[in-house]
Write a protein that holds these residues in place. Structure first.
Motif, short mmCIF file in Angstrom:
data_model
loop_
_atom_site.label_atom_id
_atom_site.label_comp_id
_atom_site.label_asym_id
_atom_site.label_seq_id
_atom_site.Cartn_x
_atom_site.Cartn_y
_atom_site.Cartn_z
N ALA A 31 0.82 -1.22 0.00
CA ALA A 31 0.00 0.00 0.00
C ALA A 31 0.85 1.26 0.00
O ALA A 31 1.96 1.28 0.53
CB ALA A 31 -0.91 0.01 1.23
N GLN A 32 0.28 2.32 -0.60
CA GLN A 32 0.82 3.68 -0.45
C GLN A 32 0.00 4.34 0.65
O GLN A 32 -1.23 4.37 0.56
CB GLN A 32 0.67 4.45 -1.74
CG GLN A 32 1.36 3.78 -2.92
CD GLN A 32 1.17 4.60 -4.17
OE1 GLN A 32 1.58 5.74 -4.23
NE2 GLN A 32 0.50 4.03 -5.15
N LEU A 33 0.67 4.87 1.65
CA LEU A 33 -0.01 5.20 2.90
C LEU A 33 -0.09 6.68 3.21
O LEU A 33 0.84 7.44 2.90
CB LEU A 33 0.76 4.58 4.07
CG LEU A 33 0.51 3.12 4.40
CD1 LEU A 33 1.49 2.70 5.48
CD2 LEU A 33 -0.91 2.92 4.87
N ALA A 34 -1.18 7.04 3.88
CA ALA A 34 -1.25 8.29 4.63
C ALA A 34 -1.69 7.91 6.05
O ALA A 34 -2.58 7.07 6.21
CB ALA A 34 -2.25 9.25 4.00
N VAL A 35 -1.05 8.50 7.06
CA VAL A 35 -1.44 8.22 8.44
C VAL A 35 -1.61 9.54 9.19
O VAL A 35 -0.97 10.53 8.86
CB VAL A 35 -0.40 7.35 9.19
CG1 VAL A 35 -0.26 5.98 8.58
CG2 VAL A 35 0.97 8.04 9.26
N THR A 36 -2.49 9.52 10.19
CA THR A 36 -2.72 10.73 10.97
C THR A 36 -2.59 10.48 12.46
O THR A 36 -2.64 9.35 12.92
CB THR A 36 -4.14 11.31 10.73
OG1 THR A 36 -5.09 10.54 11.48
CG2 THR A 36 -4.51 11.31 9.28
N GLY A 37 -2.44 11.58 13.19
CA GLY A 37 -2.42 11.59 14.64
C GLY A 37 -2.31 13.05 15.06
O GLY A 37 -2.35 13.93 14.19
N ARG A 38 -2.16 13.28 16.35
CA ARG A 38 -2.05 14.67 16.80
C ARG A 38 -0.68 14.99 17.38
O ARG A 38 -0.14 16.05 17.17
CB ARG A 38 -3.10 14.98 17.88
CG ARG A 38 -4.50 15.07 17.39
CD ARG A 38 -5.44 15.13 18.57
NE ARG A 38 -5.19 14.01 19.49
CZ ARG A 38 -5.79 13.83 20.64
NH1 ARG A 38 -6.67 14.70 21.05
NH2 ARG A 38 -5.51 12.79 21.40
N ASP A 39 -0.13 14.06 18.11
CA ASP A 39 1.11 14.32 18.85
C ASP A 39 2.31 14.31 17.90
O ASP A 39 2.61 13.28 17.28
CB ASP A 39 1.25 13.24 19.92
CG ASP A 39 2.55 13.38 20.69
OD1 ASP A 39 3.01 14.51 20.87
OD2 ASP A 39 3.13 12.35 21.07
N PRO A 40 3.03 15.46 17.77
CA PRO A 40 4.14 15.54 16.80
C PRO A 40 5.22 14.49 17.05
O PRO A 40 5.78 13.94 16.09
CB PRO A 40 4.70 16.95 17.01
CG PRO A 40 3.65 17.70 17.72
CD PRO A 40 2.82 16.73 18.47
N GLN A 41 5.48 14.19 18.31
CA GLN A 41 6.54 13.22 18.63
C GLN A 41 6.14 11.81 18.16
O GLN A 41 6.94 11.10 17.54
CB GLN A 41 6.78 13.22 20.14
CG GLN A 41 8.13 12.72 20.53
CD GLN A 41 8.32 12.76 22.05
OE1 GLN A 41 7.68 13.55 22.76
NE2 GLN A 41 9.17 11.90 22.54
N THR A 42 4.92 11.43 18.43
CA THR A 42 4.45 10.10 18.01
C THR A 42 4.40 10.03 16.48
O THR A 42 4.71 9.00 15.88
CB THR A 42 3.04 9.84 18.59
OG1 THR A 42 2.97 10.33 19.90
CG2 THR A 42 2.72 8.35 18.60
N LEU A 43 4.02 11.15 15.86
CA LEU A 43 3.97 11.18 14.39
C LEU A 43 5.36 11.00 13.79
O LEU A 43 5.53 10.32 12.78
CB LEU A 43 3.35 12.50 13.92
CG LEU A 43 1.82 12.60 14.07
CD1 LEU A 43 1.35 14.03 13.85
CD2 LEU A 43 1.12 11.66 13.09
N GLU A 44 6.35 11.61 14.45
CA GLU A 44 7.73 11.48 13.99
C GLU A 44 8.19 10.02 14.09
O GLU A 44 8.81 9.48 13.16
CB GLU A 44 8.62 12.40 14.85
CG GLU A 44 10.05 12.57 14.36
CD GLU A 44 10.12 13.10 12.94
OE1 GLU A 44 9.41 14.07 12.62
OE2 GLU A 44 10.90 12.51 12.14
#
Ligand SMILES: NC(=O)c1ccc[n+]([C@@H]2O[C@H](COP(=O)([O-])OP(=O)(O)OC[C@H]3O[C@@H](n4cnc5c(N)ncnc54)[C@H](OP(=O)(O)O)[C@@H]3O)[C@@H](O)[C@H]2O)c1
Length: 250
Positions: A31-44
């Motif tokens: 798959a080609q992915l997009a993912v979301t969340g709010r916390d910048p550290q967890t996103l990193e």
């Protein structure tokens, strides 16, 4: 041939726990992915875990303007969507006397309202030959769960939403289904704000109560999400797969 070869997949709440495990499994399946969340550290951290290849979006799942922006970013990067896994969720357990309007609104906003509008705003991105939408509910949507009344009510609403929208969208080739986890070992439990000793005792009590005598893993839920995402489940419409080690059978 991979099960999601070249499919474009958006995973909300894809930065941690069930969402991240699913994103990793989907990526391994092409798959080609997009993912979301709010916390910048967890996103990193999620960005690293996905080899820097995913579109990582900071987005609040309960805000309609943020959902619009998220869809715009997916369109700009990929131009379409084949699979939408709406997994972002929040639990703020409390007895009724201590539940504020703000806590009620957040849980309803992220866990129910945000899901409805994420589906609505994703529809223009689905191609004519359809796709798959998966929602993460919870076994609290069929069990009585003291202190989880608002969370459980939002997830029960989702169960209904999945059935009705499945019928609205099946004619367009879009299948809507759900995964319904029981106790799964993810960071969610640690976010509930319990003192460490109480949290450990609660976890042990839940594991002891489970017919399987353990928590499930995020990967075990991800495998069910993959099944619903790909053609293996091509005749499944409006279903909810319960992944709970038998907990809800008690
Ligand atoms: N773990 C369980 O035992 C269990 C059982 C039944 C159902 N579930 C459901 O499973 C789903 C995933 O939970 P999990 O256990 O994997 O927990 P988790 O590790 O805490 O992951 C939750 C994810 O949702 C994101 N999220 C939360 N609120 C958000 C918001 N307002 N906007 C955008 N993203 C948001 C989090 O990102 P941030 O950290 O950046 O906010 C994170 O990526 C949830 O829907 C949950 O209700 C879990």
């Amino acid at each position: 041939m991979h099960k999601l070869q070249d499919k474009v997949v958006l995973v909300t709440g894809g930065s941690s726990g069930i969402g991240l495990a699913s994103a990793q499994l989907f990526q391994a399946q092409g798959a080609q992915l997009a993912v979301t969340g709010r916390d910048p550290q967890t996103l990193e951290q999620a960005n690293d875990a996905l080899g820097g290849k995913a579109l990582v979006i900071r987005s609040d799942a309960g805000r309609l303007d943020a959902i619009d922006d998220m869809m715009a970013q997916v369109r700009a990067r990929y131009g379409r969507l084949d699979v939408l896994f709406i997994n972002a969720g929040v639990a703020r357990p409390a007895p009724i006397e201590l539940t504020s309007e703000e806590a009620f609104d957040e849980q309803m906003g992220v866990n129910l309202k945000g899901v409805f509008f994420t589906i609505q705003k994703a529809l223009p991105l689905f191609a004519d030959n359809g796709g798959s939408i998966i929602v993460t509910t919870s076994i609290t949507n069929q069990l009585g769960s003291p202190n989880f009344s608002v969370y459980g009510a939002a997830k029960a609403g989702l169960r209904s939403l999945v059935k009705s929208l499945a019928l609205e969208l099946v004619g367009r080739g879009i299948r809507v289904n759900a995964v319904s986890p029981g106790p799964i070992a993810t960071p969610m439990f640690d976010r509930l704000g319990l003192p460490p000793e109480l949290a450990a005792a609660k976890k042990q009590a839940i594991a002891d109560k489970s017919p399987s005598r353990r928590f499930g893993t995020a990967h075990e839920v991800a495998k069910a999400a993959l099944f619903l995402a790909c053609d293996d489940s091509s005749y499944l419409v409006g279903e909810e797969i319960v992944i709970d080690g038998g907990m809800s059978l008690l």
